[in-house]
Design a protein around this motif. Structure first.
Motif, short mmCIF file in Angstrom:
data_model
loop_
_atom_site.label_atom_id
_atom_site.label_comp_id
_atom_site.label_asym_id
_atom_site.label_seq_id
_atom_site.Cartn_x
_atom_site.Cartn_y
_atom_site.Cartn_z
N ASP A 126 77.19 -12.44 18.70
CA ASP A 126 76.11 -12.73 17.75
C ASP A 126 74.57 -12.25 18.29
N LYS A 130 72.93 -5.56 17.66
CA LYS A 130 74.26 -4.70 17.39
C LYS A 130 73.93 -3.23 17.44
N THR A 155 80.84 -5.75 16.52
CA THR A 155 79.46 -6.65 16.35
C THR A 155 79.52 -7.17 14.99
N PHE A 156 79.95 -6.62 13.89
CA PHE A 156 79.90 -7.24 12.61
C PHE A 156 81.06 -8.59 12.49
#
Length: 286
Positions: A126, A130, A155-156
């Motif tokens: 996190d 991103k 990244t999500f």
């Protein structure tokens, strides 16, 4: 009096407005969905790679939206671009969901050791920018959209994991969960069937809709930038269609640039509205 003025100025969201927002979102997704279906069944009006018309030709009975600067049918390329994005977009969803479920469940139910490791992994993921990470993967993988969308999904994953962790922690002490445990139901079935599917599917789907909007924005942005970062010509992408048509804007040929830009906008809006509607429905039932 002041309270009534405040509530009239900021009205609460009604159920009808929720359904209206979802309906608008679904309508916004119809053009892209038609493109995916048409490409899957071979119903495209023309071959999206063939030069069959005039350069920057206007709409006609043969070419409903006209042609691009190379004489290729715009409608066929629009629909083919939607179909080309769908499998990599689905891969991004699978990667995000797989990592999110594993890390979210491990952080909530993995005990001190696995919980600490999962929490550390999520914090590291996190904390990384991103889009910068996706750009790095794109620079390494060149125009391989599979690797780029896999990076987008990774990244999500922390957002999916956060939603799953919240649902597990909220429900694991509920009465029906204790009843399931007393009946000998395995914890795996309780987590995946009763908690994730039974009570958290709306929020997970909402996050996945947000992911699709973000993945589409990333793909079209990279394809627009070019330089072997995104989808390369002659493969159609809404991003490289705009890049090809940008010079024609100054000579009055607006349709080849405006139409893919509209498709990007309404598709992202559609994913966002559907995701927001699902989340609001989940919050109402929670």
């Amino acid at each position: 009096m002041i309270g009534s003025l405040r509530w009239s100025r900021f009205p609460s969201v009604t159920k009808s407005s929720r359904y209206l927002g979802m309906a608008i979102g679904i309508i916004c997704l119809v053009p892209a969905t038609l493109g995916v279906v048409a490409a899957a069944f071979g119903w495209l009006p023309h071959d999206p790679l063939q030069f069959i018309g005039e350069s920057n030709g206007g709409p006609s009975l043969q070419h409903f939206l006209g042609c691009d600067s190379l004489g290729r049918d715009l409608l066929s390329r629009l629909w083919a671009a939607a179909a080309y994005f769908t499998p990599p977009g689905a891969l991004a969803m699978v990667v995000a969901l797989s990592l999110g479920v594993v890390l979210g469940v491990a952080e909530s139910l993995g005990g001190r050791f696995w919980g600490a490791i999962s929490s550390w992994c999520l914090q590291v993921m996190d904390s990384l920018p991103k889009f910068v990470l996706v750009l790095l993967v794109a620079a390494i993988a060149r125009s391989n959209l599979i690797w780029i969308m896999a990076a987008v999904g990774a990244t999500f994953a922390p957002q999916i994991a956060a939603a799953i962790r919240s649902s597990v922690e909220r429900l694991r002490a509920a009465a029906f969960i204790e009843a399931e445990k007393s009946l000998g139901v395995s914890m795996t079935r309780i987590v995946f069937f009763h908690i994730l599917w039974g009570h958290a599917r709306h929020v997970i789907l909402a996050q996945l809709m947000s992911l699709m909007a973000y993945a589409l924005l990333v793909e079209t942005s990279l394809s627009y930038l070019g330089g072997e970062l995104g989808v390369q010509e002659p493969t159609p992408s809404w991003g490289n269609m705009i890049a090809l048509a940008r010079d024609g804007v100054f000579t009055g040929n607006l349709l080849p640039a405006i139409i893919p830009a509209i498709m990007i906008s309404i598709t992202i809006l559609g994913f966002s509205l559907v995701g927001q509607g699902l989340l609001q429905l989940w919050e109402e039932r929670a």
